[in-house]
Design a protein around this motif. Sequence first.
Motif, mmCIF file in Angstrom:
data_model
loop_
_atom_site.group_PDB
_atom_site.id
_atom_site.type_symbol
_atom_site.label_atom_id
_atom_site.label_comp_id
_atom_site.label_asym_id
_atom_site.label_seq_id
_atom_site.Cartn_x
_atom_site.Cartn_y
_atom_site.Cartn_z
ATOM 1 N N ARG A 14 0.829 -1.216 0.000
ATOM 2 C CA ARG A 14 0.000 0.000 0.000
ATOM 3 C C ARG A 14 0.860 1.260 0.000
ATOM 4 O O ARG A 14 0.556 2.227 -0.690
ATOM 5 C CB ARG A 14 -0.970 0.017 1.183
ATOM 6 C CG ARG A 14 -1.999 -1.088 1.136
ATOM 7 C CD ARG A 14 -2.900 -1.000 -0.110
ATOM 8 N NE ARG A 14 -3.629 -2.228 -0.289
ATOM 9 C CZ ARG A 14 -3.499 -3.051 -1.328
ATOM 10 N NH1 ARG A 14 -2.669 -2.773 -2.300
ATOM 11 N NH2 ARG A 14 -4.189 -4.147 -1.421
ATOM 12 N N ARG A 15 1.940 1.259 0.750
ATOM 13 C CA ARG A 15 2.838 2.428 0.748
ATOM 14 C C ARG A 15 3.459 2.604 -0.639
ATOM 15 O O ARG A 15 3.563 3.726 -1.135
ATOM 16 C CB ARG A 15 3.932 2.274 1.807
ATOM 17 C CG ARG A 15 4.990 3.382 1.761
ATOM 18 C CD ARG A 15 5.743 3.509 3.053
ATOM 19 N NE ARG A 15 6.949 4.293 2.940
ATOM 20 C CZ ARG A 15 7.006 5.615 2.743
ATOM 21 N NH1 ARG A 15 5.879 6.300 2.622
ATOM 22 N NH2 ARG A 15 8.160 6.239 2.670
ATOM 23 N N ARG A 45 3.268 5.736 -3.079
ATOM 24 C CA ARG A 45 4.525 6.372 -3.499
ATOM 25 C C ARG A 45 5.431 5.299 -4.074
ATOM 26 O O ARG A 45 6.265 4.736 -3.363
ATOM 27 C CB ARG A 45 5.178 7.081 -2.327
ATOM 28 C CG ARG A 45 6.463 7.781 -2.701
ATOM 29 C CD ARG A 45 7.007 8.654 -1.612
ATOM 30 N NE ARG A 45 6.212 9.816 -1.327
ATOM 31 C CZ ARG A 45 6.219 10.939 -2.047
ATOM 32 N NH1 ARG A 45 6.960 11.010 -3.116
ATOM 33 N NH2 ARG A 45 5.481 11.962 -1.695
ATOM 34 N N ALA A 62 9.212 5.099 -3.281
ATOM 35 C CA ALA A 62 9.660 5.064 -1.888
ATOM 36 C C ALA A 62 10.812 4.077 -1.723
ATOM 37 O O ALA A 62 10.782 2.978 -2.267
ATOM 38 C CB ALA A 62 8.500 4.669 -0.972
ATOM 39 N N CYS A 81 10.993 2.453 4.558
ATOM 40 C CA CYS A 81 9.753 2.048 5.207
ATOM 41 C C CYS A 81 9.209 3.257 5.971
ATOM 42 O O CYS A 81 9.908 4.257 6.168
ATOM 43 C CB CYS A 81 9.992 0.860 6.154
ATOM 44 S SG CYS A 81 10.999 1.269 7.598
ATOM 45 N N ILE A 82 7.993 3.184 6.419
ATOM 46 C CA ILE A 82 7.361 4.322 7.077
ATOM 47 C C ILE A 82 8.099 4.709 8.360
ATOM 48 O O ILE A 82 8.245 5.890 8.664
ATOM 49 C CB ILE A 82 5.845 4.063 7.320
ATOM 50 C CG1 ILE A 82 5.113 5.364 7.631
ATOM 51 C CG2 ILE A 82 5.632 3.040 8.402
ATOM 52 C CD1 ILE A 82 5.008 6.305 6.466
ATOM 53 N N LYS A 123 11.370 6.489 7.374
ATOM 54 C CA LYS A 123 11.041 7.779 6.781
ATOM 55 C C LYS A 123 10.650 8.767 7.875
ATOM 56 O O LYS A 123 11.054 9.932 7.844
ATOM 57 C CB LYS A 123 9.912 7.633 5.749
ATOM 58 C CG LYS A 123 9.544 8.906 5.050
ATOM 59 C CD LYS A 123 10.701 9.448 4.239
ATOM 60 C CE LYS A 123 10.295 10.697 3.475
ATOM 61 N NZ LYS A 123 11.439 11.373 2.872
#
Length: 166
Positions: A139-140, A144, A147, A150-151, A154
Motif C-alpha cells: 500500500r505504501r 509512493r 519510496a 519504510c514508514i 522515513k
Amino acid sequence: MAERVKKKKTSASSVGASPEDTRIQHHTMMPYKFEPYQAKADEVYMNDKQLQHFRSILEAWKKELMKEVDNTIIEMKEASITVLADPNDRATQEETFNLELRTRDRERKLIRKIEEALQQIDDKEYGYCESCGVEIGIRRLEARPTAVLCIDCKTLDEIREKRTVH
C-alpha cells in the motif's frame, strides 16, 4: 478496496488558473487509475506478479512525465515565436517559462527516481527499505512507488531533518 486515484487539489489560487497552471500543479500525480494489488495470504512479498504490478505503474508514470516534457517544449517554442510589445506581458511570459522549467526540473529528478525503482525491480530489490531492510509494504508503494524507506525509517528521517533545520 476502491480504486485509488490522486486528485488535483483545488486551492484558492488555482480556481481561476489557466490550463497551463493546473497542469503544472499535478506534475507528481499518478498518471491513471490502477487496480490496487490484492495480495493473497500465502503470497510471497515482491513476487513476480507484484513486481510486474509496480513496473506497470512506474512505466505509465514515466511515460506521462515524458509526455509533459514534450508538451512543454512545444508550448515554449510556440510561445517564444510571439513577440510581445508590452513589457508586462513579456515579464509574465518569462515568469511562466521559469515556472515551467522549474517544474520540468523536478519532473526530471522524479523520472530519475522512477528509473532507479525500475532498476530495483530488475534486480529484484524493489520494495525493501534501504535503511533497515524490512518490507516497505504494497500500500505504501502504491501511494509512493518510488519510496525507498519504510514508514518508520522515513518518519525518523523527517524528525532528524526537522532538528537540523531548526
